[in-house]
Design an enzyme around this catalytic site. Structure first.
Site, PDB file in Angstrom:
ATOM      1  NE  ARG A 155      -3.571   7.173  -3.388  1.00 20.28           N
ATOM      2  CZ  ARG A 155      -3.597   6.229  -4.334  1.00 20.28           C
ATOM      3  NH1 ARG A 155      -3.605   4.952  -3.977  1.00 20.28           N
ATOM      4  NH2 ARG A 155      -3.590   6.545  -5.603  1.00 20.28           N
ATOM      5  N   GLY A 169       0.809  -1.211   0.000  1.00 17.50           N
ATOM      6  CA  GLY A 169       0.000   0.000   0.000  1.00 17.50           C
ATOM      7  C   GLY A 169       0.841   1.258   0.000  1.00 17.50           C
ATOM      8  CB  ALA A 170       4.327   1.724  -0.775  1.00 22.64           C
ATOM      9  CB  SER A 184      -5.370   2.222  13.645  1.00 27.10           C
ATOM     10  OG  SER A 184      -6.192   3.307  14.039  1.00 27.10           O
ATOM     11  CE1 TYR A 202      -8.096   1.666   9.122  1.00 26.36           C
ATOM     12  CE2 TYR A 202      -8.592   2.401  11.367  1.00 26.36           C
ATOM     13  CZ  TYR A 202      -7.716   2.317  10.292  1.00 26.36           C
ATOM     14  OH  TYR A 202      -6.467   2.886  10.391  1.00 26.36           O
ATOM     15  CG  ASP A 237      -6.051  -8.314  -4.026  1.00 25.39           C
ATOM     16  OD1 ASP A 237      -5.944  -7.796  -2.898  1.00 25.39           O
ATOM     17  OD2 ASP A 237      -7.085  -8.909  -4.400  1.00 25.39           O
ATOM     18  CB  VAL A 238      -1.895  -7.472   0.221  1.00 28.88           C
ATOM     19  CG1 VAL A 238      -0.686  -6.721  -0.315  1.00 28.88           C
ATOM     20  CG2 VAL A 238      -2.977  -6.514   0.700  1.00 28.88           C
ATOM     21  CE  LYS A 274      -5.422  -0.527  10.164  1.00 26.68           C
ATOM     22  NZ  LYS A 274      -4.185  -0.794   9.381  1.00 26.68           N
ATOM     23  CB  ILE A 307      -1.665  10.086   9.960  1.00 25.10           C
ATOM     24  CG1 ILE A 307      -1.182   9.285  11.175  1.00 25.10           C
ATOM     25  CG2 ILE A 307      -0.496  10.466   9.053  1.00 25.10           C
ATOM     26  CD1 ILE A 307      -0.204  10.006  12.071  1.00 25.10           C
TER      27      ILE A 307
END
Length: 264
Positions: free
Chosen positions: A17, A14-15, A145, A158, A65-66, A162, A191
């Site tokens: 952005r 997911g690098a 998170s 989400y 696709d992870v 996490k 963030i």
């Protein structure tokens, strides 16, 4: 401080952005060869690769696709064929759903869990197998998170994903420690990324009130930047700086989870 990442190969998911991009750029600055993964945004991935190379670093694009175990296996095989090893894995890929538990569509729940949790599992399992077979140790850093610990309304998938990542981190740390593979998580606070920059820059009264409410919960008095997370990841990725650290959830949140009295 020299983190001794020169010559290491780091795969960051997911690098393309946001936080993932910040992590990729920082690890490259520390001397690592960075494999820049994203799902399908080739333009974004190539832009990150180009920035690293223009700064004198080394990088490789890897669209995959992870959430697919087979796709991750093919990606890792390509990386090992090209660079000989994966020394560092950063599981950053993740998506958000903003619907209540009672109303979130099942396919949306499954998509979040598949990307966030299954993606972390797939990459950790396959890269972990590679690291064990290679016998040279390694570092795995999972991006979690504060909402793996603190519930937030309308973000159930989400938050649940996490929290699952936090326990997976500890489980992996226990099982992989005998192989000199350290597994830790960096739990992000609020963030500033492309997703929420419009809110933080908005002049609309409702957005200003929401922004001020968030800031009152952050003792540091500011919104975090991707670079704040990247610095913590670089530390965890270093077998020198963090050599006796494994199974840890490091909160990088400006003091949010200290749960003290809100700022006035």
């Amino acid at each position: 401080m020299d983190l001794h990442l020169n010559g290491k190969v780091a795969l960051v998911t997911g690098a393309g952005r946001g936080i993932g991009r910040g992590i990729a750029l920082r690890l490259a600055q520390e001397g690592a060869t960075v494999i820049v993964n994203d799902l399908a945004d080739e333009v974004a991935v190539e832009a990150v690769v180009s920035r690293i190379e223009q700064a004198g670093g080394r990088a490789m694009a890897a669209l995959a696709d992870v959430g697919s175990h087979d796709a991750v296996q093919r990606m890792v095989d390509r990386v090992v064929a090209a660079h000989g090893a994966v020394d560092i894995l950063v599981n950053n890929a993740g998506i958000v759903s903003r619907k209540s538990i009672l109303e979130v569509p099942l396919d949306e729940w499954e998509r979040v869990m598949r990307t966030n949790f299954s993606g972390c599992f797939n990459c950790s399992r396959i890269v972990g197998q590679h690291m064990v077979a290679r016998g040279a140790g390694g570092r795995i850093v999972n991006i979690s998170s504060i909402h793996g610990r603190l519930a937030k309304a309308d973000m159930g998938p989400y938050c649940a994903s996490k929290a699952a990542i936090d326990m997976l981190t500890k489980q992996l740390a226990v099982e992989l420690a005998p192989h000199a593979i350290a597994v830790n998580a960096v739990a992000c606070g609020t963030i500033s990324t492309e997703i929420n920059i419009p809110l933080y820059k908005s002049t609309a009264p409702a957005d200003i009130m929401l922004r001020e409410a968030v800031l009152k919960r952050v003792p540091a008095g500011r919104i975090g930047e991707p670079e704040d997370i990247a610095s913590a990841v670089a530390f965890m990725a270093s077998a020198e700086a963090a050599r006796y650290v494994t199974g840890t959830i490091l909160y990088v949140d400006g003091g949010y989870t200290a749960e003290g009295t809100p700022r006035v």
